[in-house]
Design a protein around this motif. Sequence first.
Motif, PDB file in Angstrom:
ATOM      1  N   UNK A   1      91.948   6.270  95.845  1.00 26.36           N
ATOM      2  CA  UNK A   1      92.095   5.117  94.961  1.00 26.36           C
ATOM      3  C   UNK A   1      91.873   5.496  93.498  1.00 26.36           C
ATOM      4  N   UNK A   2      92.066   6.770  93.168  1.00 28.63           N
ATOM      5  CA  UNK A   2      91.821   7.235  91.797  1.00 28.63           C
ATOM      6  C   UNK A   2      92.672   6.481  90.779  1.00 28.63           C
ATOM      7  N   UNK A   3      93.962   6.392  91.008  1.00 27.32           N
ATOM      8  CA  UNK A   3      94.845   5.862  89.965  1.00 27.32           C
ATOM      9  C   UNK A   3      94.544   4.412  89.620  1.00 27.32           C
ATOM     10  N   UNK A   4      94.145   3.621  90.610  1.00 22.17           N
ATOM     11  CA  UNK A   4      93.843   2.217  90.329  1.00 22.17           C
ATOM     12  C   UNK A   4      92.406   2.006  89.868  1.00 22.17           C
ATOM     13  N   UNK A   5      91.467   2.808  90.390  1.00 22.62           N
ATOM     14  CA  UNK A   5      90.051   2.474  90.220  1.00 22.62           C
ATOM     15  C   UNK A   5      89.256   3.406  89.311  1.00 22.62           C
ATOM     16  N   UNK A   6      89.614   4.685  89.241  1.00 21.19           N
ATOM     17  CA  UNK A   6      88.819   5.625  88.450  1.00 21.19           C
ATOM     18  C   UNK A   6      89.575   6.217  87.263  1.00 21.19           C
ATOM     19  N   UNK A   7      90.883   6.242  87.343  1.00 20.21           N
ATOM     20  CA  UNK A   7      91.666   6.759  86.218  1.00 20.21           C
ATOM     21  C   UNK A   7      91.388   5.990  84.929  1.00 20.21           C
ATOM     22  N   UNK A   8      91.274   4.646  84.980  1.00 15.96           N
ATOM     23  CA  UNK A   8      90.972   3.934  83.730  1.00 15.96           C
ATOM     24  C   UNK A   8      89.672   4.404  83.070  1.00 15.96           C
ATOM     25  N   UNK A   9      88.682   4.794  83.866  1.00 13.17           N
ATOM     26  CA  UNK A   9      87.412   5.277  83.320  1.00 13.17           C
ATOM     27  C   UNK A   9      87.580   6.660  82.688  1.00 13.17           C
ATOM     28  N   UNK A  10      88.340   7.516  83.344  1.00 14.13           N
ATOM     29  CA  UNK A  10      88.608   8.845  82.797  1.00 14.13           C
ATOM     30  C   UNK A  10      89.420   8.732  81.508  1.00 14.13           C
ATOM     31  N   UNK A  11      90.420   7.857  81.521  1.00 15.27           N
ATOM     32  CA  UNK A  11      91.244   7.678  80.330  1.00 15.27           C
ATOM     33  C   UNK A  11      90.432   7.087  79.178  1.00 15.27           C
ATOM     34  N   UNK A  12      89.443   6.260  79.495  1.00 18.01           N
ATOM     35  CA  UNK A  12      88.561   5.713  78.462  1.00 18.01           C
ATOM     36  C   UNK A  12      87.790   6.853  77.786  1.00 18.01           C
ATOM     37  N   UNK A  13      87.273   7.773  78.606  1.00 20.56           N
ATOM     38  CA  UNK A  13      86.558   8.928  78.064  1.00 20.56           C
ATOM     39  C   UNK A  13      87.489   9.781  77.202  1.00 20.56           C
ATOM     40  N   UNK A  14      88.706   9.971  77.678  1.00 13.61           N
ATOM     41  CA  UNK A  14      89.680  10.799  76.945  1.00 13.61           C
ATOM     42  C   UNK A  14      90.026  10.163  75.600  1.00 13.61           C
ATOM     43  N   UNK A  15      90.301   8.886  75.604  1.00 12.17           N
ATOM     44  CA  UNK A  15      90.675   8.164  74.386  1.00 12.17           C
ATOM     45  C   UNK A  15      89.563   8.207  73.346  1.00 12.17           C
TER      46      UNK A  15
END
Length: 255
Positions: free
Chosen positions: A81-95
């Motif tokens: 469930x990475x793309x729906x549930x954890x990717x937004x958190x990783x992308x927040x860190x990246x941004x």
Amino acid sequence: YEKMIQEVSDADVVFFGELHDNPIAHWLEYEVTADLYKVAGDRLVQGAEMFEADNQLLLDEYLSAAYEADKFEAEVKLWKNYKTDYKPLVEFAKKNKLPFIATNVPRRYASVVSKKGLEALEQLPAEARNYIAPLPIFYDPEVKSYKDMMEMGGMPGMGGKPNENFPKAQAIKDATMAHFILKNLQPGKIFIHYNGSYHSDNYLGIIYYLKRERPDIKVATISTVLQADTASLSTEYAGTADYLVVIPETMTRTY
């Protein structure tokens, strides 16, 4: 909610104990992270159970824009469930150019413990030990979370008997996550950690090992529970965490 953000922002480590398949929990993880960022700015550090320590290099490279998401996602060990549930958190860190720490023990080593006990970790090569908490791992079978796992039967071993190593596999995860949180917690920082609620409920699990190393560390906990009636908190959850998110049992699951 505003009171919660204000209070947890005073902690060294904020634990968000999620239900892995619950969209409300994942949405709130993002919202809490975004609002903590408004308070802490670049003092915020993110970390998660969902990433294993031996993937830290890949995570760091991706966050530094070394390559595109498709390359990162093809090589790192991702939950389904990475793309729906954890990717937004990783992308927040990246941004926002924030660190994101892979805190969990590689699952292959947790499997070794489940089958052979904590002592088996001593046989691992020196390089492998870089991805786990320092050995030997202290383990107390009387700690409530581990004792409860055994009383629930644990995972059956040979002959159908309870596997005494089953809660030890949980302990190596808790100890390792605590180790990497402490390793990456610099003075003045706020570390928000995403994990299954059992790893931080009742101030045990990861927090138990954190406090063994740093008794003075200030933690704040958020947990999520399911109830048929959300009008009031069930007494069975009282004291589980500093803040509890009560979610209707009818809420859709992500898997």
